[in-house]
Design a protein around this motif. Structure first.
Motif, PDB file in Angstrom:
ATOM      1  N   GLY A 137      -7.593   7.143   8.052  1.00 15.96           N
ATOM      2  CA  GLY A 137      -7.534   8.169   9.087  1.00 15.96           C
ATOM      3  C   GLY A 137      -6.626   9.328   8.699  1.00 15.96           C
ATOM      4  O   GLY A 137      -5.788   9.204   7.806  1.00 15.96           O
ATOM      5  N   TRP A 138      -6.855  10.453   9.370  1.00 16.55           N
ATOM      6  CA  TRP A 138      -5.961  11.612   9.275  1.00 16.55           C
ATOM      7  C   TRP A 138      -5.431  11.905  10.674  1.00 16.55           C
ATOM      8  O   TRP A 138      -6.197  11.910  11.649  1.00 16.55           O
ATOM      9  CB  TRP A 138      -6.690  12.845   8.752  1.00 16.55           C
ATOM     10  N   PHE A 139      -4.146  12.165  10.743  1.00 18.62           N
ATOM     11  CA  PHE A 139      -3.471  12.579  11.958  1.00 18.62           C
ATOM     12  C   PHE A 139      -2.688  13.855  11.653  1.00 18.62           C
ATOM     13  O   PHE A 139      -2.496  14.216  10.489  1.00 18.62           O
ATOM     14  CB  PHE A 139      -2.506  11.486  12.434  1.00 18.62           C
ATOM     15  N   ARG A 140      -2.230  14.508  12.690  1.00 16.51           N
ATOM     16  CA  ARG A 140      -1.384  15.684  12.505  1.00 16.51           C
ATOM     17  C   ARG A 140      -0.351  15.754  13.606  1.00 16.51           C
ATOM     18  O   ARG A 140      -0.545  15.226  14.697  1.00 16.51           O
ATOM     19  CB  ARG A 140      -2.223  16.961  12.459  1.00 16.51           C
ATOM     20  N   GLN A 141       0.738  16.419  13.278  1.00 13.57           N
ATOM     21  CA  GLN A 141       1.796  16.627  14.256  1.00 13.57           C
ATOM     22  C   GLN A 141       2.290  18.059  14.143  1.00 13.57           C
ATOM     23  O   GLN A 141       2.849  18.448  13.108  1.00 13.57           O
ATOM     24  CB  GLN A 141       2.952  15.647  14.053  1.00 13.57           C
ATOM     25  N   ALA A 142       2.057  18.823  15.190  1.00  7.34           N
ATOM     26  CA  ALA A 142       2.518  20.201  15.253  1.00  7.34           C
ATOM     27  C   ALA A 142       3.964  20.227  15.736  1.00  7.34           C
ATOM     28  O   ALA A 142       4.420  19.294  16.400  1.00  7.34           O
ATOM     29  CB  ALA A 142       1.626  20.995  16.186  1.00  7.34           C
TER      30      ALA A 142
ATOM     31  N   VAL B 233       0.839  -1.191   0.000  1.00 10.92           N
ATOM     32  CA  VAL B 233       0.000   0.000   0.000  1.00 10.92           C
ATOM     33  C   VAL B 233       0.880   1.250   0.000  1.00 10.92           C
ATOM     34  O   VAL B 233       1.853   1.325   0.757  1.00 10.92           O
ATOM     35  CB  VAL B 233      -0.934   0.021   1.223  1.00 10.92           C
ATOM     36  N   GLN B 234       0.495   2.190  -0.831  1.00  9.58           N
ATOM     37  CA  GLN B 234       1.174   3.490  -0.845  1.00  9.58           C
ATOM     38  C   GLN B 234       0.147   4.592  -0.667  1.00  9.58           C
ATOM     39  O   GLN B 234      -0.946   4.519  -1.244  1.00  9.58           O
ATOM     40  CB  GLN B 234       1.939   3.692  -2.153  1.00  9.58           C
ATOM     41  N   LEU B 235       0.511   5.580   0.128  1.00 10.16           N
ATOM     42  CA  LEU B 235      -0.355   6.716   0.382  1.00 10.16           C
ATOM     43  C   LEU B 235       0.394   7.990   0.030  1.00 10.16           C
ATOM     44  O   LEU B 235       1.547   8.164   0.451  1.00 10.16           O
ATOM     45  CB  LEU B 235      -0.783   6.762   1.855  1.00 10.16           C
ATOM     46  N   GLN B 236      -0.261   8.869  -0.705  1.00 16.05           N
ATOM     47  CA  GLN B 236       0.363  10.125  -1.124  1.00 16.05           C
ATOM     48  C   GLN B 236      -0.556  11.261  -0.725  1.00 16.05           C
ATOM     49  O   GLN B 236      -1.591  11.480  -1.350  1.00 16.05           O
ATOM     50  CB  GLN B 236       0.590  10.123  -2.631  1.00 16.05           C
ATOM     51  N   ALA B 237      -0.147  12.007   0.298  1.00 13.95           N
ATOM     52  CA  ALA B 237      -0.935  13.152   0.764  1.00 13.95           C
ATOM     53  C   ALA B 237      -0.537  14.406   0.017  1.00 13.95           C
ATOM     54  O   ALA B 237       0.633  14.597  -0.332  1.00 13.95           O
ATOM     55  CB  ALA B 237      -0.743  13.346   2.258  1.00 13.95           C
ATOM     56  N   SER B 238      -1.515  15.277  -0.210  1.00  7.14           N
ATOM     57  CA  SER B 238      -1.260  16.540  -0.892  1.00  7.14           C
ATOM     58  C   SER B 238      -2.301  17.555  -0.460  1.00  7.14           C
ATOM     59  O   SER B 238      -3.293  17.221   0.194  1.00  7.14           O
ATOM     60  CB  SER B 238      -1.300  16.341  -2.408  1.00  7.14           C
ATOM     61  N   GLY B 239      -2.063  18.810  -0.865  1.00  2.00           N
ATOM     62  CA  GLY B 239      -3.044  19.851  -0.615  1.00  2.00           C
ATOM     63  C   GLY B 239      -2.699  20.821   0.496  1.00  2.00           C
ATOM     64  O   GLY B 239      -3.429  21.784   0.716  1.00  2.00           O
ATOM     65  N   GLY B 240      -1.608  20.582   1.195  1.00  2.00           N
ATOM     66  CA  GLY B 240      -1.213  21.505   2.243  1.00  2.00           C
ATOM     67  C   GLY B 240      -0.732  22.826   1.679  1.00  2.00           C
ATOM     68  O   GLY B 240      -0.536  22.981   0.476  1.00  2.00           O
ATOM     69  N   GLY B 241      -0.553  23.782   2.568  1.00  2.00           N
ATOM     70  CA  GLY B 241      -0.073  25.090   2.149  1.00  2.00           C
ATOM     71  C   GLY B 241      -0.225  26.103   3.245  1.00  2.00           C
ATOM     72  O   GLY B 241      -0.505  25.763   4.398  1.00  2.00           O
ATOM     73  N   LEU B 242      -0.035  27.352   2.869  1.00  2.00           N
ATOM     74  CA  LEU B 242      -0.140  28.476   3.797  1.00  2.00           C
ATOM     75  C   LEU B 242      -1.501  29.145   3.603  1.00  2.00           C
ATOM     76  O   LEU B 242      -1.883  29.472   2.473  1.00  2.00           O
ATOM     77  CB  LEU B 242       0.980  29.479   3.532  1.00  2.00           C
ATOM     78  N   VAL B 243      -2.209  29.343   4.705  1.00  2.00           N
ATOM     79  CA  VAL B 243      -3.532  29.958   4.639  1.00  2.00           C
ATOM     80  C   VAL B 243      -3.712  30.869   5.849  1.00  2.00           C
ATOM     81  O   VAL B 243      -3.132  30.620   6.905  1.00  2.00           O
ATOM     82  CB  VAL B 243      -4.630  28.867   4.579  1.00  2.00           C
TER      83      VAL B 243
ATOM     84  N   ASP C  80      -4.110  24.909  14.221  1.00  3.74           N
ATOM     85  CA  ASP C  80      -4.233  23.785  13.284  1.00  3.74           C
ATOM     86  C   ASP C  80      -2.943  23.579  12.485  1.00  3.74           C
ATOM     87  O   ASP C  80      -2.840  22.607  11.724  1.00  3.74           O
ATOM     88  CB  ASP C  80      -5.378  24.023  12.303  1.00  3.74           C
ATOM     89  N   THR C  81      -1.982  24.474  12.645  1.00  2.00           N
ATOM     90  CA  THR C  81      -0.707  24.347  11.951  1.00  2.00           C
ATOM     91  C   THR C  81      -0.021  23.046  12.340  1.00  2.00           C
ATOM     92  O   THR C  81       0.189  22.779  13.528  1.00  2.00           O
ATOM     93  CB  THR C  81       0.203  25.536  12.269  1.00  2.00           C
ATOM     94  N   ALA C  82       0.310  22.236  11.336  1.00  2.00           N
ATOM     95  CA  ALA C  82       0.904  20.927  11.590  1.00  2.00           C
ATOM     96  C   ALA C  82       1.223  20.259  10.263  1.00  2.00           C
ATOM     97  O   ALA C  82       0.762  20.695   9.205  1.00  2.00           O
ATOM     98  CB  ALA C  82      -0.052  20.039  12.384  1.00  2.00           C
ATOM     99  N   VAL C  83       1.968  19.178  10.350  1.00  2.00           N
ATOM    100  CA  VAL C  83       2.076  18.256   9.230  1.00  2.00           C
ATOM    101  C   VAL C  83       0.938  17.262   9.369  1.00  2.00           C
ATOM    102  O   VAL C  83       0.765  16.655  10.425  1.00  2.00           O
ATOM    103  CB  VAL C  83       3.431  17.528   9.212  1.00  2.00           C
ATOM    104  N   TYR C  84       0.181  17.114   8.306  1.00  2.00           N
ATOM    105  CA  TYR C  84      -0.976  16.223   8.305  1.00  2.00           C
ATOM    106  C   TYR C  84      -0.628  14.935   7.565  1.00  2.00           C
ATOM    107  O   TYR C  84      -0.075  14.981   6.457  1.00  2.00           O
ATOM    108  CB  TYR C  84      -2.172  16.906   7.645  1.00  2.00           C
ATOM    109  N   TYR C  85      -0.972  13.824   8.197  1.00  2.00           N
ATOM    110  CA  TYR C  85      -0.674  12.510   7.649  1.00  2.00           C
ATOM    111  C   TYR C  85      -1.955  11.720   7.441  1.00  2.00           C
ATOM    112  O   TYR C  85      -2.848  11.738   8.294  1.00  2.00           O
ATOM    113  CB  TYR C  85       0.204  11.714   8.609  1.00  2.00           C
ATOM    114  N   CYS C  86      -2.023  10.987   6.338  1.00  2.00           N
ATOM    115  CA  CYS C  86      -3.097  10.034   6.175  1.00  2.00           C
ATOM    116  C   CYS C  86      -2.562   8.644   6.509  1.00  2.00           C
ATOM    117  O   CYS C  86      -1.358   8.382   6.396  1.00  2.00           O
ATOM    118  CB  CYS C  86      -3.678  10.064   4.768  1.00  2.00           C
ATOM    119  N   ALA C  87      -3.465   7.789   6.923  1.00  2.00           N
ATOM    120  CA  ALA C  87      -3.093   6.448   7.349  1.00  2.00           C
ATOM    121  C   ALA C  87      -4.180   5.466   6.951  1.00  2.00           C
ATOM    122  O   ALA C  87      -5.352   5.850   6.818  1.00  2.00           O
ATOM    123  CB  ALA C  87      -2.868   6.415   8.850  1.00  2.00           C
TER     124      ALA C  87
END
Length: 125
Positions: free
Chosen positions: A34-39, A1-11, A89-96
């Motif tokens: 799932g979605w997780f995040r790490q600030a 399985v491979q997961l590729q997250a995208s769509g982040g940015g500055l807002v 909400d600023t963080a790196v967001y990961y899908c799992a």
């Protein structure tokens, strides 16, 4: 399985972003997502999880009413629509992903077998 997250940015605070996570390698509809995040300087935390058919969803309390998780099993993609964004909400967001039936154990990262690389979301005040 491979997961590729995208769509982040500055807002700016109050703005919106939609994250996407493209799944490949197995049958997407067999997997709870799932979605997780790490600030910066903090531990990884649960954000949201969606069942295999999209019928069951759980959110972390701090994002309820602002974030929406969804999936398109025909496109092998899970989404996280984020609105009313806050600086915290600023963080790196990961899908799992995990090939199991949704339950409260999916609030915890060790329930998932597969992780994407993360996409950075920065919310300015």
């Amino acid at each position: 399985v491979q997961l590729q997250a995208s769509g982040g940015g500055l807002v700016q605070a109050g703005g919106s972003l939609r994250l996407s996570c493209a799944f490949s390698g197995r049958t997407f509809s067999w997997y709870t997502m799932g979605w997780f995040r790490q600030a910066p300087g903090k531990e990884r935390e649960f954000v949201a999880v969606i069942s295999r058919n999209g019928g069951t969803i759980y959110y972390q309390d701090s994002v309820k009413g602002r974030f929406t998780i969804s999936r398109d099993n025909a496109k092998n993609t899970v989404y996280l629509q984020m609105t009313s964004l806050k600086p915290e909400d600023t963080a790196v967001y990961y899908c799992a992903a995990d090939a199991g039936v949704i339950s409260s154990r999916y609030y915890y990262g060790d329930a998932y077998d597969y992780w994407g690389q993360g996409t950075l979301v920065t919310v300015s005040s």
